[in-house]
Write a protein that holds these residues in place. Sequence first.
Motif, PDB file in Angstrom:
ATOM      1  N   ASP A   1      -8.255  -3.552 -17.322  1.00 47.44           N
ATOM      2  CA  ASP A   1      -8.401  -4.415 -16.157  1.00 47.44           C
ATOM      3  C   ASP A   1      -9.786  -4.249 -15.540  1.00 47.44           C
ATOM      4  OD1 ASP A   1      -8.343  -2.021 -14.700  1.00 47.44           O
ATOM      5  OD2 ASP A   1      -6.197  -2.194 -14.285  1.00 47.44           O
ATOM      6  N   ALA A   2      -9.944  -4.794 -14.348  1.00 46.83           N
ATOM      7  CA  ALA A   2     -11.248  -4.792 -13.695  1.00 46.83           C
ATOM      8  C   ALA A   2     -11.676  -3.407 -13.227  1.00 46.83           C
ATOM      9  CB  ALA A   2     -11.232  -5.753 -12.499  1.00 46.83           C
ATOM     10  N   GLY A   3     -10.805  -2.416 -13.355  1.00 43.22           N
ATOM     11  CA  GLY A   3     -11.160  -1.060 -12.957  1.00 43.22           C
ATOM     12  C   GLY A   3     -11.976  -0.315 -13.998  1.00 43.22           C
ATOM     13  N   PHE A   4     -12.284  -0.972 -15.126  1.00 45.19           N
ATOM     14  CA  PHE A   4     -13.049  -0.345 -16.201  1.00 45.19           C
ATOM     15  C   PHE A   4     -14.368  -1.082 -16.404  1.00 45.19           C
ATOM     16  CE2 PHE A   4      -8.666   0.723 -17.020  1.00 45.19           C
ATOM     17  CZ  PHE A   4      -8.708   2.035 -17.477  1.00 45.19           C
TER      18      PHE A   4
ATOM     19  N   ILE B   1     -11.270  11.909 -20.861  1.00 49.74           N
ATOM     20  CA  ILE B   1     -12.228  11.207 -21.713  1.00 49.74           C
ATOM     21  C   ILE B   1     -13.278  10.579 -20.806  1.00 49.74           C
ATOM     22  CG2 ILE B   1     -12.546   9.309 -23.349  1.00 49.74           C
ATOM     23  CD1 ILE B   1      -9.636   9.699 -24.201  1.00 49.74           C
ATOM     24  N   ASP B   2     -14.554  10.718 -21.176  1.00 51.24           N
ATOM     25  CA  ASP B   2     -15.638  10.120 -20.397  1.00 51.24           C
ATOM     26  C   ASP B   2     -15.937   8.692 -20.853  1.00 51.24           C
ATOM     27  OD1 ASP B   2     -16.234  12.507 -18.860  1.00 51.24           O
ATOM     28  OD2 ASP B   2     -17.058  13.334 -20.706  1.00 51.24           O
ATOM     29  N   LEU B   3     -15.973   8.490 -22.163  1.00 47.65           N
ATOM     30  CA  LEU B   3     -16.270   7.191 -22.752  1.00 47.65           C
ATOM     31  C   LEU B   3     -15.329   6.962 -23.924  1.00 47.65           C
ATOM     32  CD1 LEU B   3     -20.185   7.302 -22.946  1.00 47.65           C
ATOM     33  CD2 LEU B   3     -18.840   5.807 -21.455  1.00 47.65           C
ATOM     34  N   ALA B   4     -14.965   5.707 -24.171  1.00 50.78           N
ATOM     35  CA  ALA B   4     -14.054   5.404 -25.276  1.00 50.78           C
ATOM     36  C   ALA B   4     -14.569   4.231 -26.085  1.00 50.78           C
ATOM     37  CB  ALA B   4     -12.651   5.095 -24.755  1.00 50.78           C
TER      38      ALA B   4
ATOM     39  N   GLU C   1     -12.260 -10.420 -31.564  1.00 50.37           N
ATOM     40  CA  GLU C   1     -12.007  -9.464 -30.480  1.00 50.37           C
ATOM     41  C   GLU C   1     -13.196  -8.514 -30.348  1.00 50.37           C
ATOM     42  OE1 GLU C   1      -9.902  -7.885 -27.340  1.00 50.37           O
ATOM     43  OE2 GLU C   1      -9.342  -9.615 -28.589  1.00 50.37           O
ATOM     44  N   PRO C   2     -13.692  -8.308 -29.119  1.00 47.62           N
ATOM     45  CA  PRO C   2     -14.829  -7.399 -28.958  1.00 47.62           C
ATOM     46  C   PRO C   2     -14.428  -5.932 -29.110  1.00 47.62           C
ATOM     47  CG  PRO C   2     -14.090  -8.182 -26.821  1.00 47.62           C
ATOM     48  CD  PRO C   2     -13.303  -8.944 -27.847  1.00 47.62           C
ATOM     49  N   VAL C   3     -15.287  -5.180 -29.758  1.00 52.13           N
ATOM     50  CA  VAL C   3     -15.197  -3.721 -29.762  1.00 52.13           C
ATOM     51  C   VAL C   3     -16.103  -3.233 -28.642  1.00 52.13           C
ATOM     52  CG1 VAL C   3     -15.679  -1.602 -31.049  1.00 52.13           C
ATOM     53  CG2 VAL C   3     -14.672  -3.581 -32.204  1.00 52.13           C
ATOM     54  N   VAL C   4     -15.568  -2.402 -27.762  1.00 50.24           N
ATOM     55  CA  VAL C   4     -16.289  -2.058 -26.543  1.00 50.24           C
ATOM     56  C   VAL C   4     -16.461  -0.552 -26.390  1.00 50.24           C
ATOM     57  CG1 VAL C   4     -15.401  -4.126 -25.388  1.00 50.24           C
ATOM     58  CG2 VAL C   4     -14.206  -1.945 -25.083  1.00 50.24           C
ATOM     59  N   LEU C   5     -17.467  -0.193 -25.617  1.00 44.30           N
ATOM     60  CA  LEU C   5     -17.643   1.157 -25.115  1.00 44.30           C
ATOM     61  C   LEU C   5     -17.214   1.120 -23.657  1.00 44.30           C
ATOM     62  CD1 LEU C   5     -18.729   4.043 -25.645  1.00 44.30           C
ATOM     63  CD2 LEU C   5     -20.954   3.229 -24.846  1.00 44.30           C
ATOM     64  N   ALA C   6     -16.153   1.834 -23.330  1.00 48.23           N
ATOM     65  CA  ALA C   6     -15.537   1.701 -22.005  1.00 48.23           C
ATOM     66  C   ALA C   6     -15.545   3.015 -21.246  1.00 48.23           C
ATOM     67  CB  ALA C   6     -14.094   1.203 -22.159  1.00 48.23           C
ATOM     68  N   ARG C   7     -15.632   2.883 -19.936  1.00 51.30           N
ATOM     69  CA  ARG C   7     -15.452   4.028 -19.043  1.00 51.30           C
ATOM     70  C   ARG C   7     -14.663   3.574 -17.832  1.00 51.30           C
ATOM     71  NH1 ARG C   7     -19.210   3.550 -14.760  1.00 51.30           N
ATOM     72  NH2 ARG C   7     -21.027   2.248 -15.266  1.00 51.30           N
TER      73      ARG C   7
ATOM     74  N   GLY D   1     -13.966   3.094 -13.946  1.00 54.30           N
ATOM     75  CA  GLY D   1     -14.811   2.892 -12.786  1.00 54.30           C
ATOM     76  C   GLY D   1     -15.799   1.759 -13.017  1.00 54.30           C
ATOM     77  N   THR D   2     -16.269   1.192 -11.929  1.00 58.40           N
ATOM     78  CA  THR D   2     -17.172   0.048 -12.027  1.00 58.40           C
ATOM     79  C   THR D   2     -18.524   0.297 -11.369  1.00 58.40           C
ATOM     80  OG1 THR D   2     -16.205  -0.890 -10.005  1.00 58.40           O
ATOM     81  CG2 THR D   2     -15.278  -1.598 -12.108  1.00 58.40           C
ATOM     82  N   GLY D   3     -18.687   1.449 -10.769  1.00 58.73           N
ATOM     83  CA  GLY D   3     -19.963   1.759 -10.135  1.00 58.73           C
ATOM     84  C   GLY D   3     -20.969   2.282 -11.133  1.00 58.73           C
ATOM     85  N   PRO D   4     -22.165   2.633 -10.656  1.00 62.18           N
ATOM     86  CA  PRO D   4     -23.185   3.188 -11.556  1.00 62.18           C
ATOM     87  C   PRO D   4     -22.681   4.484 -12.185  1.00 62.18           C
ATOM     88  CG  PRO D   4     -24.116   2.606  -9.411  1.00 62.18           C
ATOM     89  CD  PRO D   4     -22.632   2.533  -9.265  1.00 62.18           C
ATOM     90  N   SER D   5     -23.039   4.704 -13.449  1.00 57.89           N
ATOM     91  CA  SER D   5     -22.644   5.946 -14.123  1.00 57.89           C
ATOM     92  C   SER D   5     -23.663   7.037 -13.818  1.00 57.89           C
ATOM     93  CB  SER D   5     -22.544   5.720 -15.635  1.00 57.89           C
ATOM     94  OG  SER D   5     -23.772   5.241 -16.147  1.00 57.89           O
ATOM     95  N   ASP D   6     -23.253   8.299 -14.004  1.00 57.42           N
ATOM     96  CA  ASP D   6     -24.214   9.372 -13.794  1.00 57.42           C
ATOM     97  C   ASP D   6     -25.214   9.405 -14.952  1.00 57.42           C
ATOM     98  OD1 ASP D   6     -23.136  10.868 -15.970  1.00 57.42           O
ATOM     99  OD2 ASP D   6     -21.635  11.739 -14.665  1.00 57.42           O
ATOM    100  N   THR D   7     -26.218  10.258 -14.836  1.00 49.42           N
ATOM    101  CA  THR D   7     -27.319  10.259 -15.804  1.00 49.42           C
ATOM    102  C   THR D   7     -26.834  10.556 -17.213  1.00 49.42           C
ATOM    103  OG1 THR D   7     -28.858  10.965 -14.077  1.00 49.42           O
ATOM    104  CG2 THR D   7     -29.541  11.294 -16.364  1.00 49.42           C
ATOM    105  N   GLN D   8     -25.926  11.519 -17.352  1.00 50.44           N
ATOM    106  CA  GLN D   8     -25.460  11.894 -18.686  1.00 50.44           C
ATOM    107  C   GLN D   8     -24.665  10.772 -19.341  1.00 50.44           C
ATOM    108  OE1 GLN D   8     -24.194  15.994 -19.791  1.00 50.44           O
ATOM    109  NE2 GLN D   8     -22.164  15.078 -19.980  1.00 50.44           N
TER     110      GLN D   8
END
Length: 296
Positions: A154-157, A143-146, A268-274, A276-283
């Motif tokens: 945790d802090a890895g997302f 999954i790319d995004l959820a 409770e927040p509804v979130v869009l998650a991925r 990793g914590t670095g910059p995402s690619d263009t897509q």
Amino acid sequence: MLYISLRQYEYVCAIGRHGSLSAAALHLNVSQPALSNALTRVEEQLGYPLFARRRGAAMALTPQGRSFIDEAEALLASAARLENATDRDVGKTRLRLGCFVDLAPFLLSRALRQLRVQMPDVAITYRVGSFEGLISGLIDGRIDLALTYGLSMDAGFTQQTLFTSTPHALLAPDHPLAAHSDVSLQDLAAYPLILSEEGLSAQHVLGLFRQIGENPTVAHRAASLEIQRSLAAHGEGVAISYANPPAHTSYDGMPLLSLPVSDPFTAEPVVLARHGTGPSDTQIATAEQALSDLKP
């Protein structure tokens, strides 16, 4: 000058798809040493590992590995399209969306429509699952995004809050609390609860009661939101759910009330998650922007 050959790209992608050297070798009908040598040369050229190697476990892709393989597969698809000009879809890139099961009826169709409008050249696929299933899918790259609640991440997302959801108490019209315009957890603590059987969801709700020093009785753990609604409509207890369909009857036609829970800390927040914590690619960045204003 190109330092990585198309064959090496193919070998690394096969390892990523099949999770091991042995399975990839069997699929490609080549030797394991040939694959291992290709992977070593690619990683040496890139200067970072594509896989986390753990003894006795499958070869898990690193975040950089997932990004590399996505781009490598696109490169291989483009090469295949050049060889076969009649195959018009071979170079189409893809985005894999995940959605928490209770949110899917409210958000998934809208999300797919917005993504397809903003990203017409990208093949959009989706998976509906539990909290654990979505987290696992994000970590291993299925999954790319959820679209989910921000529980247990945790802090890895990386999480982008889309909106805040308030829980509702679902109950029969003849319930003692039915005359209220809203209810507090303290009001609800005296009545048997109908919770989801989804582990993190039930733990979260019970944790809210523990914050006010209460330990209510759980009468049912339901396999779906509609089963929760039906049990509540038939007087089996009070269902608590963050998903709040606008219908005032259960599937079997019984009248049902939905009262907001008034305690502010329950939101409770509804979130869009991925992952990793670095910059995402263009897509991924384009998809995040397309879904940034998503509401139920």
